[in-house]
Design an enzyme around this catalytic site. Structure first.
Site, PDB file in Angstrom:
ATOM      1  N   ASN A 115     -26.257 -11.361 -75.095  1.00 40.89           N
ATOM      2  CA  ASN A 115     -25.028 -12.055 -74.746  1.00 40.89           C
ATOM      3  C   ASN A 115     -23.994 -12.028 -75.870  1.00 40.89           C
ATOM      4  O   ASN A 115     -22.800 -12.108 -75.612  1.00 40.89           O
ATOM      5  CB  ASN A 115     -25.369 -13.504 -74.377  1.00 40.89           C
ATOM      6  CG  ASN A 115     -24.125 -14.377 -74.313  1.00 40.89           C
ATOM      7  OD1 ASN A 115     -23.341 -14.293 -73.389  1.00 40.89           O
ATOM      8  ND2 ASN A 115     -23.938 -15.215 -75.335  1.00 40.89           N
ATOM      9  N   PHE A 167     -10.856 -10.376 -79.529  1.00 47.50           N
ATOM     10  CA  PHE A 167      -9.635 -10.881 -80.151  1.00 47.50           C
ATOM     11  C   PHE A 167      -8.765 -11.521 -79.074  1.00 47.50           C
ATOM     12  O   PHE A 167      -8.768 -11.082 -77.925  1.00 47.50           O
ATOM     13  CB  PHE A 167      -8.863  -9.737 -80.833  1.00 47.50           C
ATOM     14  CG  PHE A 167      -9.461  -9.301 -82.136  1.00 47.50           C
ATOM     15  CD1 PHE A 167      -8.974  -9.802 -83.341  1.00 47.50           C
ATOM     16  CD2 PHE A 167     -10.508  -8.385 -82.177  1.00 47.50           C
ATOM     17  CE1 PHE A 167      -9.531  -9.396 -84.552  1.00 47.50           C
ATOM     18  CE2 PHE A 167     -11.068  -7.980 -83.387  1.00 47.50           C
ATOM     19  CZ  PHE A 167     -10.575  -8.484 -84.571  1.00 47.50           C
ATOM     20  N   GLN A 190      -8.839  -4.200 -84.901  1.00 41.95           N
ATOM     21  CA  GLN A 190      -9.472  -4.850 -83.744  1.00 41.95           C
ATOM     22  C   GLN A 190     -10.513  -3.928 -83.107  1.00 41.95           C
ATOM     23  O   GLN A 190     -11.611  -4.361 -82.743  1.00 41.95           O
ATOM     24  CB  GLN A 190      -8.419  -5.223 -82.694  1.00 41.95           C
ATOM     25  CG  GLN A 190      -7.476  -6.336 -83.125  1.00 41.95           C
ATOM     26  CD  GLN A 190      -6.673  -6.895 -81.951  1.00 41.95           C
ATOM     27  OE1 GLN A 190      -7.109  -6.835 -80.805  1.00 41.95           O
ATOM     28  NE2 GLN A 190      -5.503  -7.463 -82.243  1.00 41.95           N
ATOM     29  N   SER A 250     -18.819  -6.789 -68.884  1.00 33.30           N
ATOM     30  CA  SER A 250     -17.635  -7.452 -68.337  1.00 33.30           C
ATOM     31  C   SER A 250     -17.002  -6.569 -67.274  1.00 33.30           C
ATOM     32  O   SER A 250     -17.091  -5.339 -67.352  1.00 33.30           O
ATOM     33  CB  SER A 250     -16.624  -7.694 -69.462  1.00 33.30           C
ATOM     34  OG  SER A 250     -15.373  -8.075 -68.935  1.00 33.30           O
ATOM     35  N   ALA A 296      -9.477  -2.622 -76.799  1.00 34.62           N
ATOM     36  CA  ALA A 296     -10.673  -2.440 -77.636  1.00 34.62           C
ATOM     37  C   ALA A 296     -11.876  -3.128 -76.993  1.00 34.62           C
ATOM     38  O   ALA A 296     -12.981  -2.579 -76.946  1.00 34.62           O
ATOM     39  CB  ALA A 296     -10.424  -3.001 -79.033  1.00 34.62           C
ATOM     40  N   TYR A 297     -11.656  -4.324 -76.461  1.00 33.32           N
ATOM     41  CA  TYR A 297     -12.739  -5.069 -75.808  1.00 33.32           C
ATOM     42  C   TYR A 297     -13.251  -4.278 -74.604  1.00 33.32           C
ATOM     43  O   TYR A 297     -14.457  -4.118 -74.415  1.00 33.32           O
ATOM     44  CB  TYR A 297     -12.218  -6.447 -75.371  1.00 33.32           C
ATOM     45  CG  TYR A 297     -13.263  -7.314 -74.706  1.00 33.32           C
ATOM     46  CD1 TYR A 297     -14.227  -7.963 -75.466  1.00 33.32           C
ATOM     47  CD2 TYR A 297     -13.277  -7.493 -73.326  1.00 33.32           C
ATOM     48  CE1 TYR A 297     -15.187  -8.772 -74.860  1.00 33.32           C
ATOM     49  CE2 TYR A 297     -14.233  -8.297 -72.711  1.00 33.32           C
ATOM     50  CZ  TYR A 297     -15.182  -8.935 -73.484  1.00 33.32           C
ATOM     51  OH  TYR A 297     -16.132  -9.721 -72.891  1.00 33.32           O
ATOM     52  N   GLY A 298     -12.316  -3.773 -73.804  1.00 33.56           N
ATOM     53  CA  GLY A 298     -12.693  -3.019 -72.615  1.00 33.56           C
ATOM     54  C   GLY A 298     -13.523  -1.786 -72.943  1.00 33.56           C
ATOM     55  O   GLY A 298     -14.547  -1.521 -72.293  1.00 33.56           O
ATOM     56  N   VAL A 358     -14.841 -16.922 -67.496  1.00 31.25           N
ATOM     57  CA  VAL A 358     -15.492 -18.194 -67.793  1.00 31.25           C
ATOM     58  C   VAL A 358     -14.740 -18.966 -68.868  1.00 31.25           C
ATOM     59  O   VAL A 358     -14.291 -18.380 -69.859  1.00 31.25           O
ATOM     60  CB  VAL A 358     -16.951 -17.933 -68.247  1.00 31.25           C
ATOM     61  CG1 VAL A 358     -17.659 -19.243 -68.568  1.00 31.25           C
ATOM     62  CG2 VAL A 358     -17.715 -17.176 -67.162  1.00 31.25           C
ATOM     63  N   THR A 395     -14.491 -20.398 -71.896  1.00 32.75           N
ATOM     64  CA  THR A 395     -15.178 -20.412 -73.185  1.00 32.75           C
ATOM     65  C   THR A 395     -14.112 -20.286 -74.265  1.00 32.75           C
ATOM     66  O   THR A 395     -12.935 -20.074 -73.976  1.00 32.75           O
ATOM     67  CB  THR A 395     -16.126 -19.202 -73.310  1.00 32.75           C
ATOM     68  OG1 THR A 395     -15.339 -17.993 -73.193  1.00 32.75           O
ATOM     69  CG2 THR A 395     -17.193 -19.199 -72.234  1.00 32.75           C
TER      70      THR A 395
END
Length: 276
Positions: A89, A94, A105, A139, A192-194, A230, A232
């Site tokens: 998990n 960012f 990032q 995700s 970057a997250y993707g 969610v 968070t």
């Protein structure tokens, strides 16, 4: 050595991770380990769940630190002789308005979300016992980011034959391309997250394939999933789901019955297999 089944959730002192531990404490017939980088925060989270009448255990784990991963590995091997449930998990993102340069990032996000998660898998997957369950929290952003890739990259990421080495090369190339300021020209989306979560989803597909090849009779199921949007620290207060709601799909995958042979190597959202 204990015969008690054991589950581990990485990055679980808050948010979705904490909610996953809470649910597993109620439903998993064995020891459940809450892990966090910071022992103080981890112990505080354990105390919080104890006040709810639950009995999680704590082990320090910083997925960015290989020694920390190996310490957990050795502990699990010695105390339990392996591992029954692993929920990867831990991850970072960012904020949208963060002014950190995109190349930085990209490097930081990739290091934790992809490379550190991969290190956890490298060290802990060999410990998985027959009928074990592995859940890599990805995700839906990995899906939209995939759609934002060039056709050539999409083909590579959807390939049933891509190797872990080839995936690692691609993740490294993204980081290098951002440093040169050419990532969009090279067919990458501007997230970057993707891209890091594309890595997690594709890594899961590769790992499932390897389990089929190398440990066919052991009935280990491994999947990637999206918990949803969610509330968070990461997603913010406007998100539509509570952490406990976000935990539902990861927990469903972690507790797939021993009679199940699917889903395996899939990308799952709302307890449903999604096309990749």
């Amino acid at each position: 050595m204990s015969n008690v089944p054991v589950a581990v959730v990485t990055g679980s002192n808050k948010g979705i991770g904490l909610a996953i531990v809470r649910a597993l404490c109620k439903q998993f017939p064995g020891d459940v380990y809450l892990t966090s980088r910071d022992p103080g925060r981890g112990q505080a989270a354990v105390a919080q769940l104890q006040q709810e009448g639950l009995r999680p255990l704590f082990h320090q784990l910083d997925i960015d630190d290989l020694q920390s991963i190996r310490a957990l590995r050795d502990f699990l091997k010695e105390k339990y002789g392996g591992l029954n449930v692993l929920v990867n998990n831990a991850g970072i993102a960012f904020k949208v308005h963060d002014t950190t340069p995109f190349a930085v990032q990209a490097e930081v996000t990739m290091k934790t979300n992809f490379f550190a998660t991969r290190n956890v898998c490298t060290e802990l997957l060999p410990l998985m016992k027959p009928y074990g369950r592995v859940v890599n929290v990805s995700s839906m952003v990995s899906s939209s980011a995939l759609g934002g890739c060039s056709q050539e990259l999409q083909q590579k990421f959807r390939s049933d034959a891509i190797t872990e080495e080839e995936l690692v090369q691609l993740m490294n190339k993204f980081v290098e391309d951002t440093k040169k300021g050419i990532h969009q020209k090279e067919g990458w989306p501007n997230t970057a997250y993707g891209v890091s979560k594309i890595g997690v989803t594709v890594l899961s597909r590769i790992q499932a394939r390897l389990l089929n090849e190398q440990r066919k009779g052991e009935h280990i199921l491994l999947n990637a999933c999206c918990p949803g949007w969610v509330r968070t620290d990461m997603a913010g207060p406007k998100a539509t789901k509570s952490p406990d709601e976000g935990a539902e799909t990861p927990v469903y995958l972690a507790l797939l019955p021993s009679t199940a042979d699917s889903p395996h190597g899939q990308f799952v959202s709302e307890k449903t297999v999604k096309p990749w």
